[in-house]
Design an enzyme around this catalytic site. Structure first.
Site, PDB file in Angstrom:
ATOM      1  N   ASN A   1      -3.891   2.474  -9.816  1.00  0.00           N
ATOM      2  CA  ASN A   1      -4.162   1.673  -8.610  1.00  0.00           C
ATOM      3  C   ASN A   1      -4.054   0.192  -8.985  1.00  0.00           C
ATOM      4  OD1 ASN A   1      -4.975   1.633  -5.760  1.00  0.00           O
ATOM      5  ND2 ASN A   1      -6.888   0.743  -6.482  1.00  0.00           N
ATOM      6  N   LYS A   2      -4.253  -0.663  -8.017  1.00  0.00           N
ATOM      7  CA  LYS A   2      -4.109  -2.115  -8.211  1.00  0.00           C
ATOM      8  C   LYS A   2      -4.721  -2.601  -9.519  1.00  0.00           C
ATOM      9  CE  LYS A   2      -2.391  -4.463  -6.200  1.00  0.00           C
ATOM     10  NZ  LYS A   2      -0.993  -4.763  -6.616  1.00  0.00           N
TER      11      LYS A   2
ATOM     12  N   CYS B   1      -8.718  -4.464  -3.712  1.00  0.00           N
ATOM     13  CA  CYS B   1      -7.379  -4.512  -3.114  1.00  0.00           C
ATOM     14  C   CYS B   1      -7.413  -4.060  -1.656  1.00  0.00           C
ATOM     15  CB  CYS B   1      -6.399  -3.686  -3.930  1.00  0.00           C
ATOM     16  SG  CYS B   1      -4.668  -3.986  -3.504  1.00  0.00           S
TER      17      CYS B   1
ATOM     18  N   LYS C   1       0.019  11.869  -3.508  1.00  0.00           N
ATOM     19  CA  LYS C   1       0.265  10.755  -4.442  1.00  0.00           C
ATOM     20  C   LYS C   1       0.335  11.273  -5.884  1.00  0.00           C
ATOM     21  CE  LYS C   1      -1.478   7.110  -1.520  1.00  0.00           C
ATOM     22  NZ  LYS C   1      -2.685   6.396  -1.127  1.00  0.00           N
TER      23      LYS C   1
ATOM     24  N   ASP D   1      -2.319   4.639  -6.046  1.00  0.00           N
ATOM     25  CA  ASP D   1      -0.860   4.673  -5.903  1.00  0.00           C
ATOM     26  C   ASP D   1      -0.320   5.940  -6.520  1.00  0.00           C
ATOM     27  OD1 ASP D   1      -1.537   1.598  -5.819  1.00  0.00           O
ATOM     28  OD2 ASP D   1       0.368   1.964  -4.799  1.00  0.00           O
TER      29      ASP D   1
ATOM     30  N   ARG E   1       9.977  -0.440  -5.585  1.00  0.00           N
ATOM     31  CA  ARG E   1       8.704  -0.505  -6.323  1.00  0.00           C
ATOM     32  C   ARG E   1       8.627   0.748  -7.183  1.00  0.00           C
ATOM     33  NH1 ARG E   1       3.390  -2.821  -3.623  1.00  0.00           N
ATOM     34  NH2 ARG E   1       3.112  -3.539  -5.750  1.00  0.00           N
TER      35      ARG E   1
ATOM     36  N   GLY F   1       0.852  -1.183   0.000  1.00  0.00           N
ATOM     37  CA  GLY F   1       0.000   0.000   0.000  1.00  0.00           C
ATOM     38  C   GLY F   1       0.888   1.233   0.000  1.00  0.00           C
ATOM     39  N   ALA F   2       0.526   2.206  -0.843  1.00  0.00           N
ATOM     40  CA  ALA F   2       1.403   3.353  -1.076  1.00  0.00           C
ATOM     41  C   ALA F   2       1.772   4.106   0.208  1.00  0.00           C
ATOM     42  CB  ALA F   2       0.714   4.302  -2.051  1.00  0.00           C
TER      43      ALA F   2
HETATM   44  C1  RUB Z   1      -2.036  -1.524  -3.026  1.00  0.00           C
HETATM   45  C2  RUB Z   1      -2.996  -0.603  -3.723  1.00  0.00           C
HETATM   46  C3  RUB Z   1      -3.679   0.418  -2.864  1.00  0.00           C
HETATM   47  C4  RUB Z   1      -2.905   1.737  -2.929  1.00  0.00           C
HETATM   48  C5  RUB Z   1      -3.399   2.726  -1.876  1.00  0.00           C
HETATM   49  O1  RUB Z   1      -1.255  -2.268  -3.925  1.00  0.00           O
HETATM   50  O2  RUB Z   1      -3.162  -0.620  -4.924  1.00  0.00           O
HETATM   51  O3  RUB Z   1      -4.975   0.656  -3.306  1.00  0.00           O
HETATM   52  O4  RUB Z   1      -1.531   1.518  -2.712  1.00  0.00           O
HETATM   53  O5  RUB Z   1      -3.133   2.255  -0.581  1.00  0.00           O
HETATM   54  P1  RUB Z   1      -0.065  -3.183  -3.353  1.00  0.00           P
HETATM   55  P2  RUB Z   1      -3.014   3.266   0.649  1.00  0.00           P
HETATM   56  O6  RUB Z   1      -0.666  -4.132  -2.366  1.00  0.00           O
HETATM   57  O7  RUB Z   1       0.516  -3.853  -4.549  1.00  0.00           O
HETATM   58  O8  RUB Z   1       0.934  -2.254  -2.683  1.00  0.00           O
HETATM   59  O9  RUB Z   1      -4.326   3.987   0.708  1.00  0.00           O
HETATM   60  O10 RUB Z   1      -2.784   2.393   1.847  1.00  0.00           O
HETATM   61  O11 RUB Z   1      -1.893   4.195   0.368  1.00  0.00           O
END
Ligand code: RUB
Length: 315
Positions: free
Chosen positions: A213-214, A134, A239, A203, A66, A24-25
């Protein structure tokens, strides 16, 4: 490597990010900031030049962990920008500057997360059926807030193949006491007519207001559009990727084939992009710390709210 070196916290964190032990970003960015902070606290650099070289080596390793992580890039570049522009030459003072900026950045991320939850939870109405894809900590925190406001609603989670981050979302939802259903990714269209709104994380946000995003998010958006179901992106503005303003495309990370099929037969071609692009015309609104905004307004808003992100983008 001359008289500078890579701290273990940086190499370990980069490895954990690559392996998705940190995902997650937002979590990725926070872990990277903390690694940089720890490394600079323990730096043995004698001069500012060496200190900065160490920081930029750490930056390269973390950026390579990443590819599709502008929040991490924005945060680390901003830290380096502050060190570069500090009048101080003492490495102790520069390390304190890193700590100060890191702390400020992490605090800012916490504040935006809460602000987003406050704004977004208002869109979760009583008896709503909410679909998410995701695992986004920003989305789950917003849903948690809606639950704390004693709203009754249910969540439908996709599995999010190939590595099933949807299970993290499902477990969190259950822990919050939210009624939760899991579906396979390919069932999204089948259920879309019963969904009141879709909320997904991001992301990256590009200068044109598209979001990354995912993998599968754009297909969810397509199904939502067809069913006239509102599709919201829940994301902090940081972001935004300033490189896209200069004509760069957001790079999409391609992960190992083994995630898709561990013992795949020889000769088979497997593609495994981690993310995809959802164009702005599919997005009802971006729920961010400044409110619910149209994706069209993103560049202007970024220039107004975070001008330093553009300035530090060169670092
Ligand atoms: C995670 C993903 C999330 C974003 C946002 O992909 O796509 O929707 O990163 O997350 P992965 P957040 O599992 O491949 O990292 O809101 O926590 O920043």
């Amino acid at each position: 490597m001359g008289d500078h070196y890579l701290h273990k916290s940086v190499t370990d964190t980069a490895k954990r990010i690559k392996l998705l032990e940190i995902q997650g970003a937002r979590n990725v960015a926070i872990a990277a900031i903390q690694a940089i902070e720890e490394a600079s606290k323990e730096s043995k650099a004698k001069t500012k030049t060496t200190f900065i070289k160490e920081l930029s080596e750490a930056k390269n390793v973390l950026f390579n962990s990443r590819e599709t992580e502008p929040l991490m890039r924005n945060s680390i570049r901003y830290i380096i920008y502050n060190v570069e522009s500090s009048p101080s030459q003492s490495t102790e003072e520069l390390a304190s500057e890193v700590s100060r900026v890191s702390g400020m950045f992490i605090q800012k991320l916490e504040m935006t997360k809460e602000k987003i939850a406050e704004i977004g939870s208002k869109r979760i109405f009583h008896h709503a059926r909410v679909l998410t894809h995701c695992h986004s900590s920003t989305v789950t925190n917003m849903l948690r807030k809606a639950k704390l406001e004693e709203k009754t609603f249910e969540v439908v989670c996709t599995e999010s193949r190939p590595v099933f981050q949807g299970r993290l979302t499902a477990k969190e939802m259950l822990d919050f006491g939210i009624k939760t259903t899991m579906i396979v990714d390919s069932a999204v269209r089948n259920f879309m007519n019963d969904i009141d709104l879709v909320v997904v994380g991001a992301d990256a946000i590009t200068s044109e207001g598209n979001i990354v995003n995912k993998i599968g998010t754009s297909m969810v958006a397509l199904a939502a559009k067809e069913a006239r179901t509102p599709f919201y992106v829940v994301s902090e503005l940081l972001k935004f990727d300033p490189e896209t303003v200069q004509g760069g495309y957001e790079r999409i990370e391609e992960r190992s084939q083994k995630e898709v099929w561990p013992d795949y037969p020889p000769g088979l071609i497997i593609r495994n992009p981690a993310f995809d692009v959802t164009r702005r015309e599919f997005i009802h609104g971006i729920i961010c710390e400044e409110g619910i905004i149209s994706p069209h307004s993103i560049s202007e808003l970024m220039h107004r709210k975070y001008p330093l992100i553009f300035e530090s983008a060169q670092f």
